[in-house]
Design an enzyme around this catalytic site. Sequence first.
Site, mmCIF file in Angstrom:
data_model
loop_
_atom_site.group_PDB
_atom_site.id
_atom_site.type_symbol
_atom_site.label_atom_id
_atom_site.label_comp_id
_atom_site.label_asym_id
_atom_site.label_seq_id
_atom_site.Cartn_x
_atom_site.Cartn_y
_atom_site.Cartn_z
ATOM 1 N N HIS A 18 0.858 -1.195 0.000
ATOM 2 C CA HIS A 18 0.000 0.000 0.000
ATOM 3 C C HIS A 18 0.888 1.236 0.000
ATOM 4 C CE1 HIS A 18 -3.624 -2.371 0.880
ATOM 5 N NE2 HIS A 18 -2.768 -3.152 1.518
ATOM 6 N N LYS A 102 -7.615 -6.783 -8.031
ATOM 7 C CA LYS A 102 -7.755 -7.114 -6.614
ATOM 8 C C LYS A 102 -9.218 -7.257 -6.211
ATOM 9 C CE LYS A 102 -6.517 -7.669 -2.316
ATOM 10 N NZ LYS A 102 -5.727 -6.887 -1.384
ATOM 11 N N HIS A 139 -8.281 -10.740 -1.244
ATOM 12 C CA HIS A 139 -8.321 -10.557 0.209
ATOM 13 C C HIS A 139 -9.298 -11.626 0.701
ATOM 14 C CE1 HIS A 139 -8.035 -8.116 4.002
ATOM 15 N NE2 HIS A 139 -9.009 -8.981 4.263
ATOM 16 N N HIS A 177 -1.647 -12.207 1.631
ATOM 17 C CA HIS A 177 -1.341 -12.140 3.070
ATOM 18 C C HIS A 177 -2.012 -13.259 3.867
ATOM 19 C CE1 HIS A 177 -5.123 -9.984 2.828
ATOM 20 N NE2 HIS A 177 -4.577 -8.859 2.454
ATOM 21 N N ASP A 257 2.443 -6.295 2.575
ATOM 22 C CA ASP A 257 1.194 -5.670 3.010
ATOM 23 C C ASP A 257 1.486 -4.473 3.915
ATOM 24 O OD1 ASP A 257 -1.503 -5.163 3.151
ATOM 25 O OD2 ASP A 257 -1.909 -6.665 4.688
HETATM 26 C C1 NCD Z 1 -4.764 -2.536 4.567
HETATM 27 C C2 NCD Z 1 -4.846 -1.017 4.439
HETATM 28 O O1 NCD Z 1 -4.711 -0.330 5.452
HETATM 29 O O2 NCD Z 1 -5.009 -0.523 3.323
HETATM 30 N N1 NCD Z 1 -4.830 -2.896 5.955
HETATM 31 C C3 NCD Z 1 -4.363 -4.036 6.513
HETATM 32 O O3 NCD Z 1 -4.585 -4.249 7.697
HETATM 33 N N2 NCD Z 1 -3.664 -4.912 5.823
HETATM 34 C C4 NCD Z 1 -5.836 -3.171 3.760
HETATM 35 C C5 NCD Z 1 -5.622 -4.657 3.568
HETATM 36 O O4 NCD Z 1 -4.713 -5.073 2.872
HETATM 37 O O5 NCD Z 1 -6.401 -5.421 4.132
HETATM 38 ZN ZN ZN Z 2 -3.055 -5.139 1.827
#
Ligand code: NCD
Ligand code: ZN
Length: 356
Positions: A18, A102, A139, A177, A257
């Site tokens: 991200h 995604k 996800h 993940h 992630d």
């Molecule tokens: C991610 C986010 O903050 O964008 N958060 C997380 O806990 N991994 C979103 C995601 O990948 O689920």
């Molecule tokens: Zn993520």
Amino acid sequence: MSQLQTLTITRPDDWHLHLRDGDALTDTVAWTAAQFSRAIVMPNLRPPVASTAQALAYRERILAARPAGSAFEPLMTLYLTDTTPPAEIERARASGAVHAVKLYPSGATTNSDSGVTDLARVYPVFEAMQQQGMPLLIHGEVTDPEVDVFDREAVFIERHLLRIRRDFPALKIVLEHITTAQAASFVREQAAVDARGAPLLAATITAHHLLYSRNAMFAGGVRPHYYCLPVLKRERHRQALLDAATGGDARFFLGTDSAPHARALKEAACGCAGCLTAPHALELYAQAFEQRGALHRLEAFASHFGADFYCLPRNTGTLALERVPMAVPECLPYAGGDVVPLGAGQILPWRLASAF
Ligand code: NCD
Ligand code: ZN
């Protein structure tokens, strides 16, 4: 036997990241570009990156935020919604810049309210993706409030993933993940490969799920900086993930992630999900692999298997770690405020020496 003091591997890639947008990009792109050559960039912005045109514009913003001299390459993704037209897949493929789509079940995680409400609605898109060889990144958590939050990944596999796999046997899928023994077993049971011999189903594994069980969230009190989705699980699952990551199986590869949220949004009555690991990603993975005496397996996991899955060339540069203790900063500047990285204040046994 003397302890290994330096570890040099092919330059790695991050297959789940991200980067956020706006002011945050200067920080997030610099963190990742310092370690990784490429990254699969998640599309969960507000509004989501749902079209090829949006992905190309986002890509330009990321490129513009690169530190001087950096050749970091963002690999873009599209956010699947109930109304994504199947023709978008052809546009995405033709762009050469979009590498995956995604799937967020609606409401499963941060910025997922535009996600898919019913898988039947996106079956025509899956059909187009299967034809175009466009990977689906999942996800994998159900959003049914009746299902215990710790069981949502395992239930997603039973309720949805089995069916997607059955109905689209040639669709390339990454279960993102993964956090459970059930997910690791499900991936291992799928032996099918595509025409190029690459696996049809793979999984990314984060550093935090390899290093921490759910106890980390409750050590002496609530620890919001260890809260992410899918949530950390019990120790038995962490051990299963370590088996998967260090086992030399090409279906498991690195995806941090890394998901920064400003400190105030984490340290709140209703804190955001997401852990920041990008600034010290390889240091964390090295620590996890060393727990299993498997540092010799880190290179394939971090630098080979993901590129092979995405049918991209492996990197030619190198990254070196050295056994010099490194303190994780208590906080880092982020988008005009600050952010607390995973493991803040802890001493890690490895630190980055160089990356070319
Ligand atoms: C991610 C986010 O903050 O964008 N958060 C997380 O806990 N991994 C979103 C995601 O990948 O689920
Ligand atoms: Zn993520």
